[in-house]
Every structure is written in structure tokens, then in C-alpha cells.
Scaffold this motif. Structure first.
Motif, PDB file in Angstrom:
ATOM      1  N   GLY A   1       1.432 -10.474  -7.837  1.00 23.27           N
ATOM      2  CA  GLY A   1       1.140  -9.283  -8.629  1.00 23.27           C
ATOM      3  C   GLY A   1       0.370  -8.224  -7.883  1.00 23.27           C
ATOM      4  N   GLU A   2       0.271  -8.352  -6.557  1.00 24.92           N
ATOM      5  CA  GLU A   2      -0.437  -7.372  -5.741  1.00 24.92           C
ATOM      6  C   GLU A   2       0.552  -6.316  -5.235  1.00 24.92           C
ATOM      7  OE1 GLU A   2      -3.649  -7.224  -5.242  1.00 24.92           O
ATOM      8  OE2 GLU A   2      -4.079  -9.084  -6.355  1.00 24.92           O
TER       9      GLU A   2
ATOM     10  N   PHE B   1      10.351   1.014  -6.014  1.00 21.89           N
ATOM     11  CA  PHE B   1      10.095   0.656  -4.618  1.00 21.89           C
ATOM     12  C   PHE B   1       8.671   1.024  -4.218  1.00 21.89           C
ATOM     13  CE2 PHE B   1      10.099   1.505  -0.055  1.00 21.89           C
ATOM     14  CZ  PHE B   1      10.667   0.334   0.439  1.00 21.89           C
ATOM     15  N   VAL B   2       8.213   2.208  -4.636  1.00 21.26           N
ATOM     16  CA  VAL B   2       6.848   2.637  -4.298  1.00 21.26           C
ATOM     17  C   VAL B   2       5.818   1.675  -4.888  1.00 21.26           C
ATOM     18  CG1 VAL B   2       5.144   4.471  -4.594  1.00 21.26           C
ATOM     19  CG2 VAL B   2       7.522   5.050  -4.073  1.00 21.26           C
ATOM     20  N   ASN B   3       6.084   1.196  -6.113  1.00 20.35           N
ATOM     21  CA  ASN B   3       5.140   0.304  -6.801  1.00 20.35           C
ATOM     22  C   ASN B   3       5.535  -1.168  -6.672  1.00 20.35           C
ATOM     23  OD1 ASN B   3       3.498   2.445  -7.947  1.00 20.35           O
ATOM     24  ND2 ASN B   3       5.278   2.908  -9.221  1.00 20.35           N
ATOM     25  N   LEU B   4       6.161  -1.523  -5.572  1.00 21.75           N
ATOM     26  CA  LEU B   4       6.637  -2.884  -5.335  1.00 21.75           C
ATOM     27  C   LEU B   4       5.463  -3.874  -5.323  1.00 21.75           C
ATOM     28  CD1 LEU B   4       9.447  -4.127  -4.743  1.00 21.75           C
ATOM     29  CD2 LEU B   4       8.879  -3.971  -2.316  1.00 21.75           C
ATOM     30  N   MET B   5       5.649  -5.010  -6.023  1.00 17.71           N
ATOM     31  CA  MET B   5       4.594  -6.029  -6.094  1.00 17.71           C
ATOM     32  C   MET B   5       5.116  -7.352  -5.551  1.00 17.71           C
ATOM     33  SD  MET B   5       2.816  -5.457  -9.830  1.00 17.71           S
ATOM     34  CE  MET B   5       2.057  -3.889 -10.278  1.00 17.71           C
ATOM     35  N   ASP B   6       4.204  -8.137  -4.970  1.00 15.36           N
ATOM     36  CA  ASP B   6       4.587  -9.459  -4.468  1.00 15.36           C
ATOM     37  C   ASP B   6       4.468 -10.502  -5.577  1.00 15.36           C
ATOM     38  OD1 ASP B   6       1.888  -9.954  -4.794  1.00 15.36           O
ATOM     39  OD2 ASP B   6       1.418  -9.778  -2.654  1.00 15.36           O
TER      40      ASP B   6
END
Length: 769
Positions: free
Chosen positions: A320-321, A312-317
Motif C-alpha cells: 500500500g506504499e 500510473f502516477v499513484n501506483l502502489m506496491d
């Protein structure tokens, strides 16, 4: 004759002086003759642990990430010897506040783990659950820590049950549960289904050939096998009449006829639940939560929050951002370390689950923090702790105040932690399946009981007056030396801050400041005191004790709250007992407030923060007034309220320190256990209250391992008021309670508490003299 009488008087006075000069205190007596007494005691009662350390355990302590001090190692060695070498089931670490009881118990649990006693269950105050987790991970290498304190506690317990039979982990495992969550039950509802049964009967009961009519009955049936449920007489139970207050099982397949539900009448959708959960995270508000749900969906986000917070902390759209900036990610990761989200099962009492579904002995060790909180007879959390104690092999109790004054305080605690010891001495359940008679027997043998005789005249005699004598027995504070020798010393390792040595702690000083009232304030207090005491005497003469608590509270409180008008009414009749207008306005400082500001400004000049304790934070809010006055004096001040949840108080205090506050005002009840307030080397008690536990705990919040500055604690009391009497009585009661903590009182009778009264009763006696 006169000369002879004078000679006799002089002789008797000289004898009395000689006798009094030959009397020494118990402390002085032990200092003079202690060596001989110690040799005799050791010969009759050899110590269980002679101080010789186990080198294997010493090497294990050396491998800890934080190495204990020498005095702490002695406690760990003694507890380990008692539990492992002697094979006893329970031990007590009675350490003064700030001696590192948490560290010592964690290392002791690691030693037990190395000896084959796998898996340790920790019962913690709710606001210290994550502190325990942090302390364990900072102390034991490669430790695995499960926190069983969130809404998904049941899911974790189910995972533990599913893992039964798998190979044991080589790393030490700890399971931390908050004492409130430990006793919390669950919400449920009946899960029966309706099964219709059609019954025909003739229209005319006397004519069987008459037409028949059909009646439809809705019966309660099992949702699994469909069997209609019957009552004790074998009659089918109507669907509408099925018991809703009792959990029942099917009479045929034994499946439960109830199911868990979430609290609240309205069941929310999963999307609403996930949205509400995300809004607890810093930097995520309603709009951000809605955007995330629209992009990723509630199922993906819910699974991340429940199982893998780092995803969740490193969630990407889609491009890839990273969704969150570095600053947001740091704040979110810090918050998620202390937040738990429940998206699956409802609540279930963890104690009951462990008792029913986890094999006995799966958890080998139990650490009970703040053990004195489990001393009450009918306490739900005390009973839950007793259940867990019977399911483990080794129990370690941690406390800084083992006893609050009464012998039965320790009775129920000992019964829950070491029932076999109590059974050996004959303390058992009675025919009514209660321990009341056993507790009274324990009080008679080791405590203090007062027999109160009341003599009254009987006027019903025709020729002469008669007298009636009634006797009632009440308990009083005190614990006898025999009880200490039998139930405390053989199972308890003591540690005082002064014993740690090694220049670990700075000097600690307590200051009592008697503050004079203003002339107007003093005159109003005397007038109020006279009015209330007159009413109290008249009430007591009628045998009515209703006013006792009212009068005591008003006389203790009024000097500190006289910035408001005081109206005292009878609690039952609501008749006016006394009225006193306000003495100080919003901007006028009372003498005690002037003294507080003087102390706080002096400490600010020396770059020291001040912690201010005030007990009146409810209806008569002194905390808000103190904040206003301290701020006007140039002191940046924050007020800790009970609205700050227990789990967030440590972070809240650290945030205020980062903002540069000079003073923090709070009720001592909010910080009395567990919190390290090292940033506040000066503590000021505006009022003491009369709770021995709270006063002792709260006064040592900043004098703990890690403190580098001298610690000063100030007690402020108004001269010639009930506050001075209360402080004096509190000092006496603390001396008595210390008799079970390794301190020797000045006289042997101090252990048994000469006056034998609680602080409230003793204070009432002083006021009515």
C-alpha cells in the motif's frame, strides 16, 4: 543659340521640379482624401459586417474563462457573422504575430458550437499540439479536448467511430491533430494465405494413357473465406506472385487482403514496448522500468499508460506504499500530459480514416493554424488539409502572413478552403485532372507574369544574317488590387497589434546596425568577391546558371564564417573556384560578434535576456562559436538545436530560463511559429536570410500579448557586403507581402512589385551590376 538652349534647359528643369513637387505618395494621398474615397467605396461595396455586435455572442464571450480584448471581439464577431449569418463556408483571420489568433479562433469555434455546429477539428503545427490543448482548456468552460497526434491515434479514431449514434455531448468538443501526423500513412503487408492445389497431367502429352504425375501449386487465397484470388483474365494467382505493392480486397467476400504492421523489420514483444515507453518518462531508467515490469507486469502497466495515466502516477506496491515520491509524481504527471503511448493498433493516416469511416459533417468546424504552410501545389499536408476542409461545414484559416509574394501562393490555399468560390470564377480541373491551367489563369488575371524575350543571331543563312526570337513566361511576386478585393477582403478579418490598444503591448523598436569589417577581413572579402563574380559572369555568358546559388551563398556567408578557411568548388566539375584562409582564430572576436556581446551585456545589466538568431548551424556551426564567445564574456548561454523535438521545445526553453540563462542561440526556423518567447525582450539577427515568412515570424516572437517590457530587434549586417543588399531587398519584399495584410504601400505600383524578382534573383542582379 547657346543662350536659347540654356533658357530651354532651365525651363524644362523648372517644369520637372514642379511636377515632382506635385507628386505625393499613396499613403499621403489617402490621408488627405481618405474620407471622400471611403464614402465612395462604402457606397459601391457595402461592408459585410458593419461593426454592430451580436449581443448574444457578446454574452457568450463574457462567459469564457479568458475574455478577449475589444479588438479581438471585433474579429470574432465579424468571423461569426460571415460564417453563421451569411452562411459562408470559410473565413480567414489574418492577424499580426502575437495578436492572439489562437484565442480568437477558439472563441469563434465555441460560438459556432453554441449555434449548432458541433465538434471542432484543429490542424496544428506539431510542436504546438499541446499548447492548443492547453489554450482550449484555459479558454472554453467544460471543453473536451482529444489529441489525435500520438501513436494511438487510430485507437482514438476507432473509439470515435464506435460512439457514433450516441447522444451528443453538451460541452464543446475539440480534436487537435498535428499537421505531420495528419498526412502520415501506415505500414502494411499482405495477409493472404497459401492454398495448395494439386493438378495431374500425363507424362506424355501425346499419349493420354501414359502415367500421370501430380503438380502442386501454391495459390493466393483470402484468409477469411478461403477463396482463391484471380487476375483480370480469370487465372488463379500464384502465392509468390501476389501483388505486394497494392492493397486489394477479396473478390468473393470483399475482406481486405492486407493488414497493418508496426514500422521496422523486427517486431518487439509487448514487454519490450512497455519498457521502452516507460523509459521516456522522467526519473524512470532501464533498471526502474525492469523492476516495475517484474512487480506489476507489462499488461497492467501498458493499460495504465494507455488509458489512465493517473493510476500510473499513484501506483502502489503490495504494502500500500506509493511507488513514486511526491517530487517524482509531479515530474511524471507533467511529462505524461504531453506523452502518448501506443500499445495496440499500428499507424493509419488520420485524414484517410476520417474521410472513409467518419460521416461527412460529423466534425462541423475546422481551424487551420499557420494556414500559409498549406499553400504548395503538391504538398502532402496541403492536400490532406484540402480533404478535411471538404468534410466539414465551416473552415477558419489562421495566418500572420497570408501571402509570401506570388499570386499562386493564395490560389491553392483558397482552392482547398473555399472551392465553391473558385468554381464560381471558372477555375476548374483540366482534362488531365490537374489545376495547373487554372493556377496559370489565376496568375494572368490577378498576379504578375514576366515575358522574357531572348534574341539571337542565326548563322545558317547563306546570303544574310537572320535573328531568332524566343519568349518564355515566368511568374513574379505580386498580387493585384482586383484579386485582393475579390478573394481577400470579403473573407478576411485583419488585426494588427497596434489596433488592440488598451496599453496591452509595450513599445516595439527595430534597429539596423551596419558593422564595418576589419581591414584584413574587408580586403579578403573584396578579393573573394572579385574572383567569384568573374567566374559567375563567365558561367552566365555560357548560359550556365549552376554557380548562381553557390556565389550568392558564399558572399552572404563568408563574413560570418571566416573563422574557418573557405574553399569554393564548382558543384559539377569540382574544380577550385576560390580559396580564402581563415581570418579569425577561436579566441578573436569579429566586429559583428563584438557588437552582439555589447548588446547582450548591456541587456544583462538591465536584467533582460537576449535571443540570438543565426542561420548557419549546420556544417559551418556559428551557434557553437557564439556560445563559447558569449560564455567567455560572462553571459550564461544555451543553444537550441533541431535535435530537441518539436513537442518539447517550449519546455526546453522554459527549463533554460529557470536555470538563469542570459542568451539563447538558435536558428530562426526552429521557433518561427507559435512559441511565445516573452522572456527574451531583445532579439538580435546575426543574419537575415531571404525567407520573408521566417523573418516576419521570428522577429515577433517576444512582442506578443503578455509582454511587459519594451521589445528591441537588432539586424546586424557588414558594410559594403552582400548582406546589406540582402537586407534592403528583404525590406522591399516585406512591403509587398504586407499589401494582403491590410497595409497600404507608399505607391500603387508597390502592390504589383516593380522589380518582380525573388530576393535571390534581385540579389544576383545587384551583385553583377
Amino acid at each position: 543659340m547657346n543662350n536659347t538652349a540654356e533658357q530651354l534647359d532651365n525651363q524644362s528643369e523648372s517644369v520637372i521640379e514642379t511636377q515632382s513637387s506635385s507628386v505625393i505618395t499613396l499613403t499621403d494621398f489617402i490621408q488627405q482624401f481618405g474620407s471622400g474615397l471611403m464614402q465612395a467605396v462604402q457606397a459601391q461595396n457595402p461592408p459585410i459586417f458593419d461593426g454592430t455586435p451580436s449581443q448574444t455572442r457578446e454574452l457568450l464571450m463574457d462567459k469564457m474563462l479568458r475574455s478577449p480584448f475589444d479588438a479581438q471581439r471585433g474579429v470574432i464577431q465579424s468571423v461569426s457573422h460571415l460564417l453563421i449569418d451569411r452562411g459562408l463556408g470559410a473565413s480567414i483571420i489574418n492577424g499580426e504575430m502575437g495578436t492572439g489568433k489562437t484565442l480568437m479562433s477558439i472563441v469563434a469555434a465555441a460560438i459556432l458550437d453554441a449555434e449548432g455546429f458541433k465538434r471542432t477539428l484543429v490542424i496544428s503545427p506539431p510542436h504546438l499540439v499541446y499548447k492548443w490543448r492547453r489554450e482550449i482548456m484555459d479558454t472554453v468552460p467544460d471543453a473536451k479536448v482529444w489529441v489525435l497526434n500520438g501513436p494511438d491515434t487510430l485507437a482514438k479514431l476507432l473509439a470515435i467511430r464506435d460512439a457514433l449514434g450516441e447522444p451528443e455531448s453538451h460541452e464543446p468538443e475539440f480534436f487537435v491533430i498535428g499537421r505531420v501526423r495528419m498526412r502520415m500513412g501506415f505500414n502494411w503487408k499482405s495477409s493472404i494465405v497459401s492454398r495448395k492445389r494439386h493438378v495431374s497431367s500425363p507424362v506424355s502429352p501425346t499419349n493420354p494413357e501414359s502415367k500421370s504425375i501430380f503438380h502442386t501449386h501454391e495459390l493466393a487465397a483470402c484468409p477469411d473465406c478461403g477463396t482463391v484470388q484471380c487476375d483480370e483474365d480469370g487465372n488463379s494467382i500464384e502465392f509468390a506472385a501476389f501483388p505486394q505493392e497494392k492493397q486489394m480486397n477479396c473478390s468473393h467476400c470483399y475482406s481486405p487482403l492486407w493488414t497493418l504492421i508496426r514500422a521496422g523489420n523486427k517486431q518487439k514483444s509487448r514487454k519490450d514496448i512497455v519498457s521502452r515507453a516507460m523509459q521516456q518518462i522522467p526519473t524512470i531508467g532501464p533498471k526502474s522500468a525492469e523492476n516495475l515490469l517484474n512487480i506489476f507486469g507489462e499488461n497492467l502497466l501498458g493499460s495504465m499508460l494507455a488509458d489512465n495515466i493517473y493510476e500510473f502516477v499513484n501506483l502502489m506496491d503490495d504494502n500500500g506504499e506509493l511507488v513514486f515520491s511526491d517530487r517524482q509524481a509531479r515530474r511524471i504527471e507533467k511529462a505524461l500530459a504531453k506523452l502518448e503511448f501506443g500499445f495496440g493498433q499500428g499507424g493509419y493516416q488520420p485524414t484517410e480514416f476520417i474521410k472513409r469511416y467518419i460521416p461527412k459533417g460529423y466534425f462541423s468546424n475546422l481551424l487551420v493554424d499557420e494556414a500559409h504552410e498549406y499553400k504548395n501545389q503538391h504538398s502532402a499536408q496541403g492536400q490532406a488539409m484540402g480533404v478535411l476542409s471538404t468534410l466539414v461545414k465551416k473552415t477558419i484559416l489562421l495566418t500572420g502572413t497570408l501571402m509570401g509574394g506570388y499570386a499562386d501562393d493564395i490560389f491553392y490555399l483558397l482552392w482547398r478552403a473555399m472551392p465553391q468560390v473558385m468554381l464560381q470564377d471558372g477555375y476548374r480541373y483540366n482534362n488531365r485532372n490537374t489545376l495547373s491551367s487554372a493556377a496559370m489563369s489565376f496568375m494572368r488575371e490577378h498576379g504578375v507574369l514576366k515575358d522574357i524575350y531572348k534574341e539571337s543571331e542565326i548563322r545558317s543563312h547563306r546570303t544574310a544574317r537572320g535573328k531568332s526570337m524566343t519568349v518564355r513566361t515566368v511568374k513574379a511576386p505580386g498580387f493585384g488590387p482586383k484579386g485582393i478585393a475579390r478573394f481577400v477582403l470579403p473573407y478576411t478579418a485583419f488585426l494588427k497589434l497596434r489596433d488592440i490598444g488598451q496599453n496591452v503591448l509595450p513599445p516595439y523598436r527595430e534597429h539596423f546596425i551596419e558593422v564595418d569589417m576589419t581591414s584584413t577581413q574587408g580586403e579578403c572579402y573584396v578579393k573573394l568577391k572579385n574572383q567569384l563574380e568573374t567566374e559567375l559572369r563567365q558561367s552566365l555568358a555560357r548560359g550556365d546558371t549552376t554557380l548562381l546559388g553557390v556565389v550568392l551563398n558564399v558572399l552572404l556567408r563568408w563574413p560570418d564564417t571566416c573563422f574557418n578557411a573557405e574553399t569554393v568548388k564548382h558543384p559539377r566539375s569540382h574544380s577550385l573556384l576560390a580559396f580564402m584562409p581563415s581570418v579569425f582564430d577561436e579566441d578573436t572576436l569579429s566586429p559583428k560578434e563584438k557588437e552582439l556581446i555589447r548588446i547582450a551585456l548591456d541587456n544583462k545589466g538591465r536584467h533582460r535576456r537576449t535571443l540570438v538568431y543565426t542561420t548557419y548551424t549546420g556544417k559551418r556551426d556559428t551557434a557553437s562559436r557564439l556560445k563559447t564567445l558569449l560564455t567567455k564574456a560572462g553571459l550564461k548561454t544555451a543553444v537550441l538545436r533541431s535535435s530537441v523535438s518539436t513537442m518539447k521545445r517550449e519546455d526546453w526553453i522554459l527549463d533554460q530560463v529557470d536555470r538563469g540563462i542570459d542568451c539563447m542561440v538558435c536558428n530562426p526556423e526552429l521557433v518561427k511559429t507559435g512559441l511565445d518567447l516573452l522572456e527574451f525582450p531583445t532579439i538580435v539577427f546575426m543574419q537575415s536570410g531571404y525567407n520573408v515568412y521566417t523573418l516576419q515570424q521570428a522577429s515577433r516572437r517576444s512582442w506578443r500579448i503578455g509582454q511587459t517590457e519594451d521589445v528591441d530587434v537588432y539586424y546586424l549586417g557588414y558594410a559594403n557586403s552582400a548582406q546589406i543588399t540582402c537586407l534592403s531587398l528583404m525590406a522591399k519584399k516585406i512591403a509587398v507581402s504586407q499589401s494582403t495584410s491590410g497595409d497600404v504601400p507608399d505607391t500603387g505600383l508597390d502592390i504589383l512589385n516593380q522589380d518582380g524578382d525573388s530576393v535571390e534573383v534581385a540579389l544576383a542582379k545587384q551583385l553583377l551590376k
